[in-house]
Write a protein that holds these residues in place. Structure first.
Motif, PDB file in Angstrom:
ATOM      1  N   SER A  65      53.202  43.202  32.603  1.00  0.00           N
ATOM      2  CA  SER A  65      51.767  42.825  32.844  1.00  0.00           C
ATOM      3  C   SER A  65      51.620  42.956  34.280  1.00  0.00           C
ATOM      4  O   SER A  65      50.800  42.006  34.771  1.00  0.00           O
ATOM      5  N   HIS A  66      52.291  43.828  34.905  1.00  0.00           N
ATOM      6  CA  HIS A  66      51.840  44.014  36.247  1.00  0.00           C
ATOM      7  C   HIS A  66      50.386  44.197  36.654  1.00  0.00           C
ATOM      8  O   HIS A  66      49.821  43.736  37.630  1.00  0.00           O
ATOM      9  N   VAL A  67      49.589  45.075  35.910  1.00  0.00           N
ATOM     10  CA  VAL A  67      48.390  45.337  36.128  1.00  0.00           C
ATOM     11  C   VAL A  67      47.588  44.372  35.841  1.00  0.00           C
ATOM     12  O   VAL A  67      46.597  43.825  36.585  1.00  0.00           O
ATOM     13  N   ALA A  68      47.778  43.388  34.910  1.00  0.00           N
ATOM     14  CA  ALA A  68      46.971  42.271  34.571  1.00  0.00           C
ATOM     15  C   ALA A  68      47.165  41.164  35.665  1.00  0.00           C
ATOM     16  O   ALA A  68      46.361  40.512  36.130  1.00  0.00           O
ATOM     17  N   GLN A  69      48.396  41.153  36.129  1.00  0.00           N
ATOM     18  CA  GLN A  69      48.634  40.375  37.444  1.00  0.00           C
ATOM     19  C   GLN A  69      47.671  40.755  38.519  1.00  0.00           C
ATOM     20  O   GLN A  69      47.103  39.939  39.364  1.00  0.00           O
ATOM     21  N   THR A  70      47.300  41.862  38.761  1.00  0.00           N
ATOM     22  CA  THR A  70      46.699  42.568  39.668  1.00  0.00           C
ATOM     23  C   THR A  70      45.207  42.383  39.609  1.00  0.00           C
ATOM     24  O   THR A  70      44.312  41.754  40.399  1.00  0.00           O
ATOM     25  N   VAL A  71      44.680  42.560  38.378  1.00  0.00           N
ATOM     26  CA  VAL A  71      43.080  42.177  37.918  1.00  0.00           C
ATOM     27  C   VAL A  71      43.036  40.695  38.118  1.00  0.00           C
ATOM     28  O   VAL A  71      41.987  40.435  38.558  1.00  0.00           O
ATOM     29  N   THR A  73      44.571  38.108  39.955  1.00  0.00           N
ATOM     30  CA  THR A  73      44.678  37.704  41.127  1.00  0.00           C
ATOM     31  C   THR A  73      44.586  38.645  42.461  1.00  0.00           C
ATOM     32  O   THR A  73      44.389  38.021  43.350  1.00  0.00           O
ATOM     33  N   GLY A  74      44.354  39.931  42.258  1.00  0.00           N
ATOM     34  CA  GLY A  74      44.390  40.699  43.454  1.00  0.00           C
ATOM     35  C   GLY A  74      43.272  41.388  43.678  1.00  0.00           C
ATOM     36  O   GLY A  74      43.156  42.208  44.730  1.00  0.00           O
ATOM     37  N   ILE A  75      42.101  41.130  43.035  1.00  0.00           N
ATOM     38  CA  ILE A  75      40.791  41.838  43.127  1.00  0.00           C
ATOM     39  C   ILE A  75      39.633  40.723  43.936  1.00  0.00           C
ATOM     40  O   ILE A  75      39.462  41.001  44.871  1.00  0.00           O
ATOM     41  N   VAL A  76      39.718  39.711  43.367  1.00  0.00           N
ATOM     42  CA  VAL A  76      39.291  38.285  44.110  1.00  0.00           C
ATOM     43  C   VAL A  76      39.966  37.390  43.898  1.00  0.00           C
ATOM     44  O   VAL A  76      41.148  37.128  42.867  1.00  0.00           O
ATOM     45  N   SER A  77      40.043  36.505  44.629  1.00  0.00           N
ATOM     46  CA  SER A  77      40.696  35.153  44.622  1.00  0.00           C
ATOM     47  C   SER A  77      40.820  34.157  43.346  1.00  0.00           C
ATOM     48  O   SER A  77      39.754  34.086  42.907  1.00  0.00           O
ATOM     49  N   VAL A 131      39.874  40.045  47.558  1.00  0.00           N
ATOM     50  CA  VAL A 131      41.207  40.233  48.019  1.00  0.00           C
ATOM     51  C   VAL A 131      41.480  41.699  48.318  1.00  0.00           C
ATOM     52  O   VAL A 131      41.205  42.450  47.646  1.00  0.00           O
ATOM     53  N   TRP A 132      41.285  41.871  49.706  1.00  0.00           N
ATOM     54  CA  TRP A 132      40.913  43.334  50.162  1.00  0.00           C
ATOM     55  C   TRP A 132      42.021  44.220  50.182  1.00  0.00           C
ATOM     56  O   TRP A 132      42.082  45.440  49.848  1.00  0.00           O
ATOM     57  N   GLY A 133      43.248  43.556  50.059  1.00  0.00           N
ATOM     58  CA  GLY A 133      44.651  44.519  49.694  1.00  0.00           C
ATOM     59  C   GLY A 133      44.554  45.005  48.380  1.00  0.00           C
ATOM     60  O   GLY A 133      44.844  46.147  48.065  1.00  0.00           O
ATOM     61  N   GLY A 134      43.932  44.227  47.240  1.00  0.00           N
ATOM     62  CA  GLY A 134      44.150  44.886  45.950  1.00  0.00           C
ATOM     63  C   GLY A 134      43.038  45.519  45.807  1.00  0.00           C
ATOM     64  O   GLY A 134      43.011  46.507  45.130  1.00  0.00           O
ATOM     65  N   VAL A 205      43.316  34.913  33.757  1.00  0.00           N
ATOM     66  CA  VAL A 205      42.588  34.155  35.005  1.00  0.00           C
ATOM     67  C   VAL A 205      41.540  33.044  34.724  1.00  0.00           C
ATOM     68  O   VAL A 205      41.599  31.996  35.338  1.00  0.00           O
ATOM     69  N   LEU A 206      41.022  33.209  33.677  1.00  0.00           N
ATOM     70  CA  LEU A 206      39.948  32.323  33.174  1.00  0.00           C
ATOM     71  C   LEU A 206      40.786  31.129  32.689  1.00  0.00           C
ATOM     72  O   LEU A 206      40.445  30.036  32.722  1.00  0.00           O
TER      73      LEU A 206
END
Length: 335
Positions: A65-71, A73-77, A131-134, A205-206
């Motif tokens: 679920s690495h991609v799910a983690q990025t989407v 928490t890693g695009i917007v806070s 989240v600018w890095g993501g 995230v919801l």
């Protein structure tokens, strides 16, 4: 407890909307995973659709679920995300997907969702939501995923051409009609593994924002299973306008070229999913198809069609962000 109970109907409604987006993603994007095998006439369209749907679905047994983690928490806070943000993000992505599907343009559902998150999050609290890095990692993939697919497809084309140089065209086609079943399976597996996780991230995230995950961000199994199932069902419905564009309008393909394109795409998607990068499967397979066409002859690629596709890539994130911001504002007005 009462607050959670009051939020439950809205939460369920938003999860249904998210799964509807996943279904549309399957309809819109999964066509890319069968375009090459249909255009080379290795499988009939109906069979290819079922083939791709199966491997899209079983990908949940292969990837984490690495991609799910990025989407998630890693695009917007994650702290910015609430029901209105999720609604705006999903509607921005869905509306843009429907527009491009109706026009037969293979744009990216993935980047439509990313744009939707950015637009809705920014509409809520401004650019500090990002989240600018993501976002930078995901934006870089807009260029790197098709470029990687392009290079891998050319390399595979050259290697296969060298290995089979003494074989007759008939013998080569016969061999690669079987091998393309393998490459198409791997590409569909990679597609499901990367794309279904984006909706998993949104739903997770919801749930996290509503306090249903016990304070720790993790993807429940039922979320994973339902997202892969929704994408598989969307694939079964198909997206024949986009199959035509991807499979024949960019360049004409033979089975060994289809094998090279799909294998290059599968390698790219497997790598990106392992790294947790939400890439566009549309961009990836387009780069691969252009690669095998260019390896044969630069004139074999219909560059005007490829140019239209690239323009759609550039427009997708800002367009879906704008639509998402409008829907976020509308959700605020409606309470």
């Amino acid at each position: 407890m009462d607050a959670v109970a009051l939020a439950l109907p809205l939460l369920i409604a938003l999860i249904v909307v998210a799964l509807a987006f996943d279904f549309l993603n399957g309809l819109h994007d999964a066509a890319n995973s069968i375009a090459t095998i249909v255009s080379t006439r290795v499988l009939r369209p109906q069979t290819a659709v079922a083939w791709a749907a199966f491997f899209n679905f079983v990908a949940f047994m292969v990837f984490g679920s690495h991609v799910a983690q990025t989407v998630g928490t890693g695009i917007v806070s994650a702290d910015v995300v609430d029901a209105h943000v999720v609604f705006g993000a999903l509607m921005g992505a869905i509306v843009w997907n429907l527009i491009t599907w109706a026009l037969g343009i293979p744009s990216s559902s993935s980047h439509a969702l990313i744009g939707g998150l950015v637009g809705a999050g920014t509409a809520k609290v401004g650019i500090k939501a990002i989240v600018w890095g993501g976002l930078a990692k995901t934006s870089a993939a807009i260029v790197l995923s098709p470029l990687t697919g392009f290079c891998l497809a050319i390399m595979l084309f050259l290697v296969v051409s060298w290995l089979f140089v003494r074989y007759t065209p008939f013998a080569v086609d016969k061999a690669f009609r079987s091998l393309q079943l393998v490459s198409a399976s791997l590409y569909s597996l990679g597609h499901g593994g990367n794309d279904a996780q984006k909706t998993m991230g949104i739903i997770t995230v919801l749930l996290y924002s509503q306090g249903y995950l016990g304070g720790e961000f993790h993807v429940p199994f039922w979320v994973m299973f339902s997202c892969y199932a929704a994408m598989g069902l969307g694939t079964l419905v198909g997206g024949w306008r986009i199959v035509h564009t991807m499979g024949s309008r960019i360049t004409r393909l033979r089975p060994f070229q289809g094998f090279c394109a799909e294998t290059g795409g599968a390698i790219t998607l497997f790598g990106a999913t392992w790294l947790g990068i939400p890439v566009s499967t549309t961009h990836t397979i387009t780069g691969c198809i252009i690669g095998v066409g260019a390896a044969r002859s630069m004139s074999a690629v219909r560059w005007n069609v490829a140019n239209d596709i690239v323009i759609a890539w550039i427009v997708t994130i800002p367009a879906s962000a704008f639509i998402a911001a409008l829907f976020y504002a509308l959700a605020g007005l409606l309470g």
